[in-house]
Design a protein around this motif. Sequence first.
Motif, PDB file in Angstrom:
ATOM      1  N   LEU A 242       0.601  -1.143   0.153  1.00 30.66           N
ATOM      2  CA  LEU A 242       0.105   0.006  -0.090  1.00 30.66           C
ATOM      3  C   LEU A 242       0.878   1.222  -0.063  1.00 30.66           C
ATOM      4  O   LEU A 242       0.668   2.351  -0.743  1.00 30.66           O
ATOM      5  N   ARG A 243       1.947   1.139   0.771  1.00 34.69           N
ATOM      6  CA  ARG A 243       2.820   2.417   0.695  1.00 34.69           C
ATOM      7  C   ARG A 243       3.556   2.639  -0.511  1.00 34.69           C
ATOM      8  O   ARG A 243       3.492   3.724  -1.008  1.00 34.69           O
ATOM      9  N   LYS A 244       3.786   1.590  -1.255  1.00 35.19           N
ATOM     10  CA  LYS A 244       4.567   1.799  -2.377  1.00 35.19           C
ATOM     11  C   LYS A 244       3.468   2.323  -3.551  1.00 35.19           C
ATOM     12  O   LYS A 244       3.973   2.868  -4.303  1.00 35.19           O
ATOM     13  N   ARG A 245       2.280   1.825  -3.524  1.00 33.74           N
ATOM     14  CA  ARG A 245       1.351   2.211  -4.320  1.00 33.74           C
ATOM     15  C   ARG A 245       1.140   3.664  -4.037  1.00 33.74           C
ATOM     16  O   ARG A 245       0.989   4.788  -5.090  1.00 33.74           O
ATOM     17  N   LYS A 246       1.196   4.260  -2.963  1.00 29.58           N
ATOM     18  CA  LYS A 246       0.849   5.699  -2.723  1.00 29.58           C
ATOM     19  C   LYS A 246       2.165   6.537  -2.820  1.00 29.58           C
ATOM     20  O   LYS A 246       1.824   7.650  -3.274  1.00 29.58           O
ATOM     21  N   THR A 247       3.352   6.063  -2.493  1.00 32.55           N
ATOM     22  CA  THR A 247       4.355   6.817  -3.290  1.00 32.55           C
ATOM     23  C   THR A 247       4.905   6.763  -4.581  1.00 32.55           C
ATOM     24  O   THR A 247       5.537   7.601  -5.073  1.00 32.55           O
ATOM     25  N   GLY A 248       4.403   5.580  -5.154  1.00 36.47           N
ATOM     26  CA  GLY A 248       4.856   5.628  -6.466  1.00 36.47           C
ATOM     27  C   GLY A 248       4.025   6.144  -7.684  1.00 36.47           C
ATOM     28  O   GLY A 248       4.445   6.555  -8.618  1.00 36.47           O
ATOM     29  N   GLY A 249       2.876   6.555  -7.219  1.00 31.47           N
ATOM     30  CA  GLY A 249       2.080   7.345  -8.329  1.00 31.47           C
ATOM     31  C   GLY A 249       1.946   8.859  -8.140  1.00 31.47           C
ATOM     32  O   GLY A 249       2.069   9.232  -7.027  1.00 31.47           O
ATOM     33  N   ASP A 250       2.043   9.386  -9.579  1.00 28.19           N
ATOM     34  CA  ASP A 250       1.922  10.861  -9.416  1.00 28.19           C
ATOM     35  C   ASP A 250       0.532  11.571  -9.337  1.00 28.19           C
ATOM     36  O   ASP A 250      -0.400  10.556  -9.196  1.00 28.19           O
ATOM     37  N   ARG A 251       0.597  12.685  -8.838  1.00 31.30           N
ATOM     38  CA  ARG A 251      -0.971  13.461  -8.699  1.00 31.30           C
ATOM     39  C   ARG A 251      -1.657  13.110 -10.053  1.00 31.30           C
ATOM     40  O   ARG A 251      -1.112  13.810 -10.845  1.00 31.30           O
ATOM     41  N   ARG A 261     -16.378  17.404  -4.523  1.00 30.23           N
ATOM     42  CA  ARG A 261     -15.812  17.190  -3.015  1.00 30.23           C
ATOM     43  C   ARG A 261     -14.915  18.460  -2.936  1.00 30.23           C
ATOM     44  O   ARG A 261     -15.093  19.074  -1.779  1.00 30.23           O
ATOM     45  N   LEU A 262     -14.128  18.715  -3.750  1.00 25.72           N
ATOM     46  CA  LEU A 262     -13.046  19.977  -3.557  1.00 25.72           C
ATOM     47  C   LEU A 262     -13.980  21.235  -3.560  1.00 25.72           C
ATOM     48  O   LEU A 262     -13.725  22.187  -2.568  1.00 25.72           O
ATOM     49  N   GLU A 263     -15.018  21.652  -4.445  1.00 25.38           N
ATOM     50  CA  GLU A 263     -15.867  22.852  -4.508  1.00 25.38           C
ATOM     51  C   GLU A 263     -16.743  22.871  -3.068  1.00 25.38           C
ATOM     52  O   GLU A 263     -16.621  23.892  -2.521  1.00 25.38           O
ATOM     53  N   ALA A 264     -17.048  21.712  -2.901  1.00 25.40           N
ATOM     54  CA  ALA A 264     -17.855  21.584  -1.604  1.00 25.40           C
ATOM     55  C   ALA A 264     -17.150  22.115  -0.297  1.00 25.40           C
ATOM     56  O   ALA A 264     -17.526  22.892   0.572  1.00 25.40           O
ATOM     57  N   LEU A 265     -15.841  21.544  -0.119  1.00 27.38           N
ATOM     58  CA  LEU A 265     -14.767  21.968   0.759  1.00 27.38           C
ATOM     59  C   LEU A 265     -14.808  23.568   0.534  1.00 27.38           C
ATOM     60  O   LEU A 265     -14.499  24.024   1.820  1.00 27.38           O
ATOM     61  N   LEU A 266     -14.440  24.049  -0.441  1.00 27.68           N
ATOM     62  CA  LEU A 266     -14.196  25.410  -0.553  1.00 27.68           C
ATOM     63  C   LEU A 266     -15.387  26.433  -0.236  1.00 27.68           C
ATOM     64  O   LEU A 266     -15.173  27.412  -0.194  1.00 27.68           O
ATOM     65  N   ILE A 424      -6.207  18.686   2.061  1.00 28.99           N
ATOM     66  CA  ILE A 424      -7.050  18.067   3.044  1.00 28.99           C
ATOM     67  C   ILE A 424      -7.992  16.697   2.417  1.00 28.99           C
ATOM     68  O   ILE A 424      -7.864  15.652   2.948  1.00 28.99           O
ATOM     69  N   LEU A 425      -8.297  16.564   0.981  1.00 26.68           N
ATOM     70  CA  LEU A 425      -8.698  15.463   0.550  1.00 26.68           C
ATOM     71  C   LEU A 425      -7.728  14.543   0.292  1.00 26.68           C
ATOM     72  O   LEU A 425      -8.082  13.362   0.624  1.00 26.68           O
ATOM     73  N   GLU A 426      -6.613  14.636   0.223  1.00 26.73           N
ATOM     74  CA  GLU A 426      -5.431  13.631   0.007  1.00 26.73           C
ATOM     75  C   GLU A 426      -5.200  12.946   1.550  1.00 26.73           C
ATOM     76  O   GLU A 426      -5.189  11.867   1.337  1.00 26.73           O
ATOM     77  N   ARG A 427      -5.389  13.876   2.777  1.00 30.19           N
ATOM     78  CA  ARG A 427      -5.437  13.243   3.862  1.00 30.19           C
ATOM     79  C   ARG A 427      -6.525  12.215   4.270  1.00 30.19           C
ATOM     80  O   ARG A 427      -6.291  11.364   4.750  1.00 30.19           O
ATOM     81  N   MET A 428      -7.684  12.766   3.667  1.00 28.28           N
ATOM     82  CA  MET A 428      -9.031  12.090   4.089  1.00 28.28           C
ATOM     83  C   MET A 428      -9.074  10.817   3.590  1.00 28.28           C
ATOM     84  O   MET A 428      -9.136   9.706   3.782  1.00 28.28           O
ATOM     85  N   ASP A 429      -8.298  10.725   1.956  1.00 34.76           N
ATOM     86  CA  ASP A 429      -8.272   9.672   1.158  1.00 34.76           C
ATOM     87  C   ASP A 429      -7.463   8.601   1.794  1.00 34.76           C
ATOM     88  O   ASP A 429      -7.784   7.500   1.561  1.00 34.76           O
ATOM     89  N   ALA A 430      -6.357   9.242   2.229  1.00 35.37           N
ATOM     90  CA  ALA A 430      -5.068   8.120   2.759  1.00 35.37           C
ATOM     91  C   ALA A 430      -5.634   7.517   4.145  1.00 35.37           C
ATOM     92  O   ALA A 430      -5.580   6.378   3.898  1.00 35.37           O
ATOM     93  N   LYS A 431      -6.314   8.215   4.806  1.00 34.85           N
ATOM     94  CA  LYS A 431      -7.099   7.467   6.110  1.00 34.85           C
ATOM     95  C   LYS A 431      -8.107   6.822   5.541  1.00 34.85           C
ATOM     96  O   LYS A 431      -8.226   5.688   6.416  1.00 34.85           O
ATOM     97  N   ALA A 432      -8.919   6.930   4.943  1.00 38.34           N
ATOM     98  CA  ALA A 432      -9.859   6.062   4.425  1.00 38.34           C
ATOM     99  C   ALA A 432      -9.399   4.880   3.804  1.00 38.34           C
ATOM    100  O   ALA A 432      -9.911   3.710   4.046  1.00 38.34           O
ATOM    101  N   LEU A 433      -8.309   5.018   3.002  1.00 43.17           N
ATOM    102  CA  LEU A 433      -7.729   3.868   2.369  1.00 43.17           C
ATOM    103  C   LEU A 433      -6.923   2.894   3.290  1.00 43.17           C
ATOM    104  O   LEU A 433      -7.332   1.610   3.161  1.00 43.17           O
TER     105      LEU A 433
END
Length: 441
Positions: A242-251, A261-266, A424-433
């Motif tokens: 899981l760590r390798k997938r998270k660090t290996g992929g570009d945004r 979701r981004l627009e709702a947050l903003l 914020i979305l990145e951290r939420m998604d990482a925690k959910a994953l």
Amino acid sequence: MEFNSSSPRTIPVVSTFASPFGSSSPALNEDPKTNRKPISLWPGMYHSPVTNALWEARSKIFERLLDPPKDAPPQSELLTKTPSQSRTSILYNFSTDYILREQYRDPWNEVRIGKLLEDLDALAGTISVKHCSDDDSMTRPLLLVTASVDKIVLKKSISVDIDLKIVGAVIWVGRSSIEIQLEVIQSTKEVSDTSDSVVLTANFIFVARDSKTGKAAPVNRLSPQTEREKSLFEEAEARSKLRKRKTGGDRRELDNGEVNRLEALLAEGRVICDMPALADRNSILLRDTRLENALICQPQQRNIHGRIFGGFLMLRAFELAFSTAYAFAGLMPCFLEVDHVDFLRPVDVGDFLRFKSCVLYTELENPDQPLINIEVVAHVTRPEFRSSEVSNTFYFTFTVSKAVTNGFRIRNVVPGTQEEAHHILERMDAKALQLSKGVSK
């Protein structure tokens, strides 16, 4: 893991200050016939009751690290070890050692979590050295550094008046990385089941480097023996992938759902910025939750390799995160977990280190236990070069008790910029994953 202070593998921890009420505790393993330099005079060691105990108990291994053989060859053959060979435990005699108790007491008569984080890092380092040691004085030892902390979860509060034990072992190895799992155990008369005595769990990731070239170096293999050891190995293997997938992929580009979701947050953040008189009084901008402190890293805080001890950085980050949650909530926060810690670059003696914290987001779905997610980022700043680099990132989760019944209400934290919303979305998604993969403890 049994709570047994008489086990030969248990290292007792004693206070490091003289008692005002009588003679101090004797030094561990003290032999008047030996001419070995006292631990207190060894260079490059961060002193605490636990580091003193660990270094005394493993002095032969660590002496090799202090003065490695010049131009010695690397380890020629990898060994296969079992988790039991690296298993180490330390015992805090809080019930009988008054000075030790005072060194770990917080204002609420519980154990200072920040100091416990220091000790966890020190013990994990000792365990990694034990696993990687080849007992050959003619080979050069590996350089082992903390790469990340995968998860630390507090299951219940930890009393400073009851004896405490930490047990840890290597549970997984890759080519050059090692995962160590630690359990903090506190038994009471009311709790007879060992599993119910575990008050905190932690997973540390270490990486091995060749002490001469600085390149990644292979580590001894691991052969799990029991069913539990095999299960822990498989879980750690899944976390590694899981760590390798998270660090290996570009945004990647955001899809329509993520854009929404981004627009709702903003949305609410834009109202606060552009029309503050009409803003929701229960919301606050992320930037208005920030705190910061700074320090010059001192020689007394260095580890055996001459770099700043990772446990010290965790302590400073935790105490700033606690203060941030306290100032934000208006109530004393309760620590729940360390979500993740990354050690991105080493911190050296003399570095000007700045810690910056903020409430990244809140989770208010459960009014009885609202969650406050804190981010702390450590920056190594060099004013003479006009440079600043991120050395560490820390993510903590706190809650508050009786937040609603006492008339307090935790506010919703919203981003003011698109960059903050992305983060914020990145951290939420990482925690959910983590939760979806069943890897959270």
